[in-house]
Scaffold this motif. Structure first.
Motif, PDB file in Angstrom:
ATOM      1  N   UNK A 301       0.818  -1.220   0.000  1.00 23.72           N
ATOM      2  CA  UNK A 301       0.000   0.000   0.000  1.00 23.72           C
ATOM      3  C   UNK A 301       0.851   1.270   0.000  1.00 23.72           C
ATOM      4  N   UNK A 302       2.085   1.168   0.523  1.00 29.17           N
ATOM      5  CA  UNK A 302       2.954   2.355   0.558  1.00 29.17           C
ATOM      6  C   UNK A 302       3.287   2.858  -0.852  1.00 29.17           C
ATOM      7  N   UNK A 303       3.130   1.985  -1.842  1.00 29.13           N
ATOM      8  CA  UNK A 303       3.487   2.350  -3.213  1.00 29.13           C
ATOM      9  C   UNK A 303       2.296   2.863  -4.021  1.00 29.13           C
ATOM     10  N   UNK A 304       1.127   2.954  -3.410  1.00 31.06           N
ATOM     11  CA  UNK A 304      -0.053   3.402  -4.154  1.00 31.06           C
ATOM     12  C   UNK A 304       0.141   4.801  -4.728  1.00 31.06           C
ATOM     13  N   UNK A 305       0.859   5.645  -3.993  1.00 29.33           N
ATOM     14  CA  UNK A 305       1.045   7.021  -4.452  1.00 29.33           C
ATOM     15  C   UNK A 305       2.432   7.260  -5.023  1.00 29.33           C
ATOM     16  N   UNK A 306       3.242   6.222  -5.079  1.00 29.66           N
ATOM     17  CA  UNK A 306       4.610   6.373  -5.591  1.00 29.66           C
ATOM     18  C   UNK A 306       4.635   6.149  -7.095  1.00 29.66           C
ATOM     19  N   UNK A 307       5.551   6.823  -7.743  1.00 33.17           N
ATOM     20  CA  UNK A 307       5.664   6.693  -9.191  1.00 33.17           C
ATOM     21  C   UNK A 307       7.123   6.492  -9.590  1.00 33.17           C
ATOM     22  N   UNK A 339       2.792 -11.699  -8.418  1.00 35.02           N
ATOM     23  CA  UNK A 339       3.549 -10.479  -8.649  1.00 35.02           C
ATOM     24  C   UNK A 339       3.361  -9.597  -7.427  1.00 35.02           C
ATOM     25  N   UNK A 340       4.455  -9.288  -6.741  1.00 42.32           N
ATOM     26  CA  UNK A 340       4.382  -8.506  -5.516  1.00 42.32           C
ATOM     27  C   UNK A 340       5.261  -7.264  -5.632  1.00 42.32           C
ATOM     28  N   UNK A 341       4.927  -6.272  -4.828  1.00 41.22           N
ATOM     29  CA  UNK A 341       5.723  -5.045  -4.809  1.00 41.22           C
ATOM     30  C   UNK A 341       5.915  -4.613  -3.365  1.00 41.22           C
ATOM     31  N   UNK A 342       7.063  -3.991  -3.104  1.00 40.30           N
ATOM     32  CA  UNK A 342       7.306  -3.371  -1.801  1.00 40.30           C
ATOM     33  C   UNK A 342       8.328  -2.264  -1.972  1.00 40.30           C
ATOM     34  N   UNK A 343       8.331  -1.369  -1.018  1.00 40.64           N
ATOM     35  CA  UNK A 343       9.270  -0.252  -1.065  1.00 40.64           C
ATOM     36  C   UNK A 343      10.474  -0.559  -0.187  1.00 40.64           C
ATOM     37  N   UNK A 344      11.661  -0.270  -0.689  1.00 42.21           N
ATOM     38  CA  UNK A 344      12.894  -0.407   0.075  1.00 42.21           C
ATOM     39  C   UNK A 344      13.702   0.872  -0.115  1.00 42.21           C
ATOM     40  N   UNK A 345      13.640   1.756   0.899  1.00 36.15           N
ATOM     41  CA  UNK A 345      14.270   3.073   0.806  1.00 36.15           C
ATOM     42  C   UNK A 345      13.737   3.819  -0.419  1.00 36.15           C
ATOM     43  N   UNK A 346      14.598   4.162  -1.357  1.00 38.38           N
ATOM     44  CA  UNK A 346      14.153   4.906  -2.544  1.00 38.38           C
ATOM     45  C   UNK A 346      14.010   4.000  -3.759  1.00 38.38           C
ATOM     46  N   UNK A 347      13.808   2.714  -3.520  1.00 36.72           N
ATOM     47  CA  UNK A 347      13.675   1.750  -4.614  1.00 36.72           C
ATOM     48  C   UNK A 347      12.334   1.016  -4.521  1.00 36.72           C
ATOM     49  N   UNK A 348      11.797   0.659  -5.695  1.00 32.56           N
ATOM     50  CA  UNK A 348      10.657  -0.246  -5.780  1.00 32.56           C
ATOM     51  C   UNK A 348      11.197  -1.643  -6.057  1.00 32.56           C
ATOM     52  N   UNK A 349      10.796  -2.602  -5.252  1.00 29.86           N
ATOM     53  CA  UNK A 349      11.167  -3.995  -5.471  1.00 29.86           C
ATOM     54  C   UNK A 349       9.938  -4.754  -5.963  1.00 29.86           C
ATOM     55  N   UNK A 350      10.043  -5.316  -7.154  1.00 30.35           N
ATOM     56  CA  UNK A 350       8.951  -6.091  -7.749  1.00 30.35           C
ATOM     57  C   UNK A 350       9.416  -7.531  -7.891  1.00 30.35           C
ATOM     58  N   UNK A 351       8.642  -8.445  -7.325  1.00 24.15           N
ATOM     59  CA  UNK A 351       8.970  -9.866  -7.450  1.00 24.15           C
ATOM     60  C   UNK A 351       7.964 -10.544  -8.374  1.00 24.15           C
ATOM     61  N   UNK A 352       8.496 -11.323  -9.314  1.00 24.51           N
ATOM     62  CA  UNK A 352       7.671 -12.117 -10.234  1.00 24.51           C
ATOM     63  C   UNK A 352       8.010 -13.579  -9.955  1.00 24.51           C
ATOM     64  N   UNK A 404      11.070 -25.479  -5.878  1.00 23.99           N
ATOM     65  CA  UNK A 404       9.710 -25.030  -5.567  1.00 23.99           C
ATOM     66  C   UNK A 404       9.262 -23.874  -6.459  1.00 23.99           C
ATOM     67  N   UNK A 405      10.149 -23.384  -7.321  1.00 24.92           N
ATOM     68  CA  UNK A 405       9.762 -22.295  -8.203  1.00 24.92           C
ATOM     69  C   UNK A 405      10.897 -21.321  -8.456  1.00 24.92           C
ATOM     70  N   UNK A 406      10.557 -20.281  -9.192  1.00 23.25           N
ATOM     71  CA  UNK A 406      11.544 -19.268  -9.590  1.00 23.25           C
ATOM     72  C   UNK A 406      11.006 -17.878  -9.280  1.00 23.25           C
ATOM     73  N   UNK A 407      11.885 -17.025  -8.787  1.00 25.86           N
ATOM     74  CA  UNK A 407      11.524 -15.640  -8.502  1.00 25.86           C
ATOM     75  C   UNK A 407      12.512 -14.700  -9.193  1.00 25.86           C
ATOM     76  N   UNK A 408      11.967 -13.756  -9.956  1.00 26.49           N
ATOM     77  CA  UNK A 408      12.762 -12.682 -10.522  1.00 26.49           C
ATOM     78  C   UNK A 408      12.518 -11.429  -9.679  1.00 26.49           C
ATOM     79  N   UNK A 409      13.589 -10.798  -9.236  1.00 28.45           N
ATOM     80  CA  UNK A 409      13.511  -9.579  -8.428  1.00 28.45           C
ATOM     81  C   UNK A 409      13.949  -8.401  -9.280  1.00 28.45           C
ATOM     82  N   UNK A 410      13.031  -7.470  -9.486  1.00 31.69           N
ATOM     83  CA  UNK A 410      13.303  -6.256 -10.263  1.00 31.69           C
ATOM     84  C   UNK A 410      13.335  -5.082  -9.293  1.00 31.69           C
ATOM     85  N   UNK A 411      14.377  -4.269  -9.369  1.00 29.37           N
ATOM     86  CA  UNK A 411      14.472  -3.049  -8.566  1.00 29.37           C
ATOM     87  C   UNK A 411      14.549  -1.849  -9.492  1.00 29.37           C
TER      88      UNK A 411
END
Length: 421
Positions: A301-307, A339-352, A404-411
């Motif tokens: 939810x912290x990323x709802x207003x982030x661009x 597909x998940x998203x979270x904020x880490x300092x000044x970066x967006x972390x997206x996991x697929x 158990x699967x594969x995760x790609x982390x995009x920052x």
């Protein structure tokens, strides 16, 4: 003097003696040497290195001059080194190399973010663990431990294990000669190696574009032109096999050129959660239905207003490539993609992430290489192109995988401004 005044004086003297004792104890605990000069009272207080008790000296009084305080701090000797490391950590997090401090037993006391991210560990959790748990290597291959064993610094030694680069170590000693810390700085050369690959790929791509694309276009044109004079079975062969194969070859050349040469990025402000939920969700919806895949979203939810600043079409291509790779590896009837998203300092972390069979350890280090593919019909360009797009957006893409699967982390970096409500 009456008894009341005498008792009051005794109490006052006791209080002053207690305060003096307090100040003396305080000064003894100050770990560094200093000189305090009070010109108004005509006194100088000196504390030397290694001495707990200071010396008071008389000096000529000069009421007009301000008091002076001078100190000489040795950060390695006078301040607990844990405090120094705590101070250095946010600074060293800005360095794009691996920086790790260990004690004389190889226990990690500082690990900067670059080292933690590249090795895939939680930086806070790895503090206090042995360095082998960070590097996942046998002790005999860990250069830092060699430096501890020999009590010698290492200068510009090439590392040829799964981390390719140059390592330097320096040693800080206790007063008794034992090792206080070994500081390791590792400079990865993988990016340089990748840039060399892309430079070669660029030269190859230019030749391919000139020597192959033009003849392919000519052949395709003549096939279209001659179709009207050929039997139906030959026309069917042209339409169903020859022209599609020519188009496929041309598409491979186009993808290869996209990897080798910088693409034009049309930047715009993108609300990251809205983009994932609506744009990516809509793109994958039909593909998911056709391939029996369930797509889930877990957005911060912290990323709802982030661009972010990005090119929507190119970023959509990245997610489509990741999705198609997951589908092509699917072995179960149904696959789940999150597909998940979270904020880490000044970066967006997206996991697929998918729950597929995973990527074999023997090939995972090569999946971003151009033309590397484990599929019979794959070109090996999808992930290479995806990484190129993310890098052009000043971001990174990494992969983690097991059975158990594969995760790609995009920052990706967050834009400087937030959208108003």
């Amino acid at each position: 003097m009456d008894d009341l005044s005498y008792e009051h004086l005794k109490q006052r003297i006791a209080e002053l003696e207690q305060q003096i004792q307090f100040y003396q104890n305080f000064i003894k605990k100050i770990p560094f040497p200093f000189v305090f000069t009070d010109y108004k009272t005509g006194m100088k207080l000196e504390k030397s290195c290694g001495k707990s008790t200071p010396i008071i000296k008389p000096i000529p009084a000069s009421p007009a001059k301000e008091a002076e305080f001078q100190w000489d701090i040795d950060f390695y000797r006078d301040i607990p080194f844990e405090k120094v490391e705590k101070f250095l950590t946010p600074i060293l997090d800005l360095v794009p190399h691996h920086i790790v401090f260990v004690d004389g037993n190889g226990i990690i006391t500082l690990c900067n973010l670059q080292a933690a991210n590249d090795t895939g560990v939680d930086r806070d959790a790895i503090i206090g663990k042995h360095i082998r748990e960070l590097l996942q290597l046998p002790d005999e291959l860990i250069v830092t431990l060699q430096s501890i064993e020999k009590k010698e610094p290492i200068y510009n030694q090439e590392v040829l294990d799964r981390f390719y680069g140059i390592i330097n170590t320096r040693i800080i000693y206790h007063d008794d000669g034992s090792i206080k810390r070994v500081i390791s700085v590792f400079q990865s050369l993988n990016m340089m190696k990748e840039n060399e690959k892309l430079a070669v790929a660029g030269r190859i791509a230019a030749g391919i574009a000139h020597e192959i694309r033009n003849p392919l276009t000519t052949v395709r044109g003549y096939l279209q032109f001659l179709k009207s004079d050929l039997p139906d079975r030959i026309i069917s062969l042209i339409d169903r096999l020859l022209i599609p194969e020519l188009d496929r070859a041309n598409s491979i050349i186009t993808d290869f050129l996209s990897i080798a040469k910088p693409a034009d990025i049309k930047m715009e402000k993108i609300k990251i959660n809205k983009f994932i939920r609506e744009d990516v969700g809509m793109l994958l919806q039909s593909e998911a239905l056709l391939n029996n895949v369930n797509v889930y979203f877990d957005l911060d939810d912290q990323l709802d207003r982030c661009e972010i600043n990005g090119d929507k079409n190119q970023l959509l291509q990245v997610f489509l490539n990741l999705f198609r790779n997951a589908v092509e590896a699917k072995i179960k009837k149904t696959m789940n993609v999150t597909i998940s998203s979270k904020r880490s300092n000044n970066m967006v972390q997206i996991q697929f992430c998918d729950d597929g069979p995973g990527i074999p350890p023997s090939v995972i280090d090569h999946i971003f290489d151009p033309f590397f593919s484990t599929k019979e019909t794959g070109t090996g360009l999808g992930l290479s192109l995806s990484r190129k797009i993310i890098e052009l957006h000043k971001g990174t893409i990494k992969v983690q995988s097991d059975d158990k699967g594969t995760c790609f982390l995009i920052e990706l970096p967050i834009g400087e401004k937030k959208l108003s409500v």
